[in-house]
Design a protein around this motif. Structure first.
Motif, PDB file in Angstrom:
ATOM      1  N   ALA A 229     -37.731 -71.799 -79.011  1.00 11.56           N
ATOM      2  CA  ALA A 229     -37.989 -71.255 -77.081  1.00 11.56           C
ATOM      3  C   ALA A 229     -38.318 -70.231 -76.802  1.00 11.56           C
ATOM      4  CB  ALA A 229     -37.029 -71.865 -76.963  1.00 11.56           C
TER       5      ALA A 229
ATOM      6  N   TYR B  14     -45.756 -78.906 -68.352  1.00  7.66           N
ATOM      7  CA  TYR B  14     -46.903 -79.864 -69.727  1.00  7.66           C
ATOM      8  C   TYR B  14     -47.983 -80.507 -68.119  1.00  7.66           C
ATOM      9  CZ  TYR B  14     -49.202 -82.024 -73.345  1.00  7.66           C
ATOM     10  OH  TYR B  14     -50.072 -82.462 -74.540  1.00  7.66           O
TER      11      TYR B  14
ATOM     12  N   GLN C  23     -36.241 -81.424 -71.065  1.00  8.35           N
ATOM     13  CA  GLN C  23     -37.087 -81.818 -71.168  1.00  8.35           C
ATOM     14  C   GLN C  23     -37.569 -81.925 -69.538  1.00  8.35           C
ATOM     15  OE1 GLN C  23     -39.385 -83.335 -72.781  1.00  8.35           O
ATOM     16  NE2 GLN C  23     -37.874 -85.006 -74.438  1.00  8.35           N
TER      17      GLN C  23
ATOM     18  N   MET D  82     -37.139 -74.342 -69.102  1.00  6.24           N
ATOM     19  CA  MET D  82     -36.858 -75.113 -70.186  1.00  6.24           C
ATOM     20  C   MET D  82     -36.126 -74.162 -71.169  1.00  6.24           C
ATOM     21  SD  MET D  82     -39.846 -76.432 -73.091  1.00  6.24           S
ATOM     22  CE  MET D  82     -40.067 -74.157 -73.157  1.00  6.24           C
ATOM     23  N   CYS D  83     -36.478 -72.881 -71.124  1.00  5.81           N
ATOM     24  CA  CYS D  83     -35.244 -71.974 -72.316  1.00  5.81           C
ATOM     25  C   CYS D  83     -34.438 -71.971 -71.961  1.00  5.81           C
ATOM     26  CB  CYS D  83     -36.362 -70.588 -72.195  1.00  5.81           C
ATOM     27  SG  CYS D  83     -37.991 -70.334 -72.622  1.00  5.81           S
TER      28      CYS D  83
ATOM     29  N   LEU E  76     -45.740 -74.551 -76.266  1.00  4.82           N
ATOM     30  CA  LEU E  76     -45.033 -76.026 -75.411  1.00  4.82           C
ATOM     31  C   LEU E  76     -44.054 -76.345 -75.827  1.00  4.82           C
ATOM     32  CD1 LEU E  76     -46.789 -77.299 -72.200  1.00  4.82           C
ATOM     33  CD2 LEU E  76     -44.465 -76.091 -72.663  1.00  4.82           C
TER      34      LEU E  76
ATOM     35  N   ALA F 246     -41.541 -73.590 -68.439  1.00  8.97           N
ATOM     36  CA  ALA F 246     -41.505 -72.476 -69.610  1.00  8.97           C
ATOM     37  C   ALA F 246     -40.644 -71.952 -69.168  1.00  8.97           C
ATOM     38  CB  ALA F 246     -42.361 -72.389 -69.891  1.00  8.97           C
TER      39      ALA F 246
ATOM     40  N   ALA G 155     -39.379 -78.878 -68.677  1.00  5.53           N
ATOM     41  CA  ALA G 155     -41.065 -78.745 -70.117  1.00  5.53           C
ATOM     42  C   ALA G 155     -42.240 -80.014 -69.053  1.00  5.53           C
ATOM     43  CB  ALA G 155     -40.334 -78.924 -71.222  1.00  5.53           C
ATOM     44  N   ASN G 156     -41.123 -81.136 -68.851  1.00  8.41           N
ATOM     45  CA  ASN G 156     -42.182 -82.257 -68.371  1.00  8.41           C
ATOM     46  C   ASN G 156     -43.285 -80.940 -67.051  1.00  8.41           C
ATOM     47  OD1 ASN G 156     -42.955 -84.314 -70.153  1.00  8.41           O
ATOM     48  ND2 ASN G 156     -40.494 -83.891 -70.508  1.00  8.41           N
TER      49      ASN G 156
ATOM     50  N   LEU H  36     -40.367 -77.649 -77.526  1.00  7.13           N
ATOM     51  CA  LEU H  36     -39.607 -78.475 -77.374  1.00  7.13           C
ATOM     52  C   LEU H  36     -39.333 -79.326 -78.405  1.00  7.13           C
ATOM     53  CD1 LEU H  36     -38.691 -80.344 -74.899  1.00  7.13           C
ATOM     54  CD2 LEU H  36     -41.274 -80.837 -74.671  1.00  7.13           C
TER      55      LEU H  36
END
Length: 444
Positions: free
Chosen positions: A212, A159, A152, A128-129, A55, A125, A155-156, A59
């Motif tokens: 990524a 996470y 973000q 995010m990529c 991660l 994830a 990803a958050n 990021l």
């Protein structure tokens, strides 16, 4: 010895078999709301490392290096480069604020045959990529900022589910050691992202996408190693009240949690006021060319990371051994603040490396102990995803605020080349974080 809320000992809304791990030897699926009492094997702990590393390498590449390099392709003026980087990264603060806490709440309530956490880790994830690809090909700062906001947000979400899975899976006796390993993964991911930037900085797509894609693969590996509980139905339906309370844990009712939150916020802010502007410090303050700056920053990050790994392993072991957390946390924050203050007086690459060494030792110690401290002050294990999502806001939010605040200080006061005010602000932030941590009463 296991502890549980009595009303969760027999829960017809939870599938008794759960969703077993897909990779590795079969592990027992943890019961919801019950603190595990069996240590996880070493191969699973390696998986935890891979998840955190994945991660963060995906990021933190944009947050610490790639966006600054992209800004240099959009303007030739140092002050404008700082402003572009700040404007591109600032919207991520809103995404971090909203989607980390929301992701934790949603993962607590998710009904899926794959479990509560796994779908959000993998799906977040992957999305995010896709957002980072938008950043790589962005023709202007608006598109760059939009891509970062989406990255973000996704990803958050991932996470929040990842961190909640640690609280689900680990017994008390592994908190310190695993916290140290998570800290090592985070710092080594930043180092890896920096070196990847030095190798692939010639092409924006490679600069953004190689970290990524690597991150997505590693995060997926961890997600497939989780033995995850499965909800057959939600005892607490998701409604407007649930949505609103996703972003709040009462600091008056749970003061230790509140103090831990603000302590984490201030040290992460101090850290990212520094690392968000490493590249511009080398080019605009020390006068290095782009290639030399990338190499110097990568070397500095390596020094920082290696020493943080050594400190993290030692501090995690010591904290589990002596049963004390907050003294190590507060002391490490103060040393980190000293290192950032010293940076204000650096005028050579060698001086920069010395400060990297001091801050690496301090930050590695901090990360090794702080997560263990947080696990001990969680308000309710039944809503670990929600509460850790709220806590992760203290980790994610300053990562996005720091570029905006630092860019403003650097552009308006430092003219793009004088970093004194930036580093003094970082030192003050660190000291405040240390003081707040010492007021926590529920942890030694």
């Amino acid at each position: 010895m296991s502890t549980a809320a009595p009303d969760l000992e027999v829960d017809p809304t939870v599938d008794p078999t759960g969703s077993p791990n897909i990779l590795g030897p079969r592990l027992r699926v943890p019961a919801m709301g019950i603190k595990p009492d069996r240590k996880k094997p070493i191969w699973y702990v390696i998986g935890i490392f891979l998840g955190q590393f994945g991660l963060f390498v995906a990021l933190m590449g944009p947050a610490t290096v790639s966006v600054q390099m992209k800004a240099r392709t959009l303007s030739d003026l140092p002050a404008e480069q700082a402003s572009i980087a700040a404007a591109a990264l600032a919207p991520g603060a809103i995404a971090a604020l909203v989607f980390n806490a929301l992701g934790g709440r949603l993962s607590d309530r998710t009904r899926s045959g794959l479990g509560r956490r796994r779908p959000w880790i993998i799906g977040g994830a992957f999305a995010m990529c896709a957002a980072i690809l938008i950043m790589a090909i962005a023709p202007n700062v608006v598109v760059l900022a939009t891509g970062w906001f989406i990255a973000q947000a996704c990803a958050n979400m991932a996470y929040a589910a990842y961190t909640a899975s640690l609280a689900d899976q680990l017994p008390d006796e592994q908190y310190g050691k695993v916290s140290g390993i998570v800290g090592i993964a985070q710092n080594s991911a930043i180092m890896a992202a920096t070196w990847l930037a030095s190798f692939f900085g010639g092409t924006m797509v490679g600069l953004f996408m190689i970290p990524a894609v690597l991150g997505f693969v590693l995060v997926t590996v961890y997600a497939l190693m989780i033995p995850d509980p499965v909800l057959k139905q939600n005892r607490y339906p998701f409604n407007v009240r649930e949505l609103v309370t996703s972003f709040w844990t009462n600091p008056l009712k749970f003061p230790d949690f509140g103090l831990a939150w603000w302590g984490r916020f201030m040290i992460i802010l101090a850290s990212y006021l520094f690392i968000s502007f490493r590249v511009l410090f080398m080019t605009n303050h020390l006068g290095l060319e782009d290639a030399a700056a990338a190499t110097a920053v990568a070397t500095g990050v390596t020094i920082y990371t290696v020493l943080s790994m050594v400190a993290g392993l030692a501090a995690g072991w010591i904290s589990d051994r002596i049963g004390r957390r907050k003294v190590l946390v507060a002391g490490s924050i103060l040393v980190f603040g000293l290192g950032t203050y010293m940076l204000a007086h650096v005028d050579s690459v060698g001086g920069f490396f010395l400060c990297e060494a001091i801050m690496g030792l301090a930050y590695g110690t901090y990360l090794a102990v702080d997560l263990a401290l947080v696990f001990e002050v969680l308000p309710d294990r039944r809503t670990a995803g929600k509460d850790l999502g709220v806590f992760n806001m203290a980790n994610a939010l300053p990562q996005s605020i720091a570029p905006a605040l630092g860019g403003m200080l650097l552009a308006r006061i430092g003219g793009g080349t004088d970093f004194t005010v930036l580093f003094v602000a970082a030192a003050i932030s660190g000291v405040i974080g240390a003081v707040l941590t010492m007021f926590i009463r529920g942890v030694k």
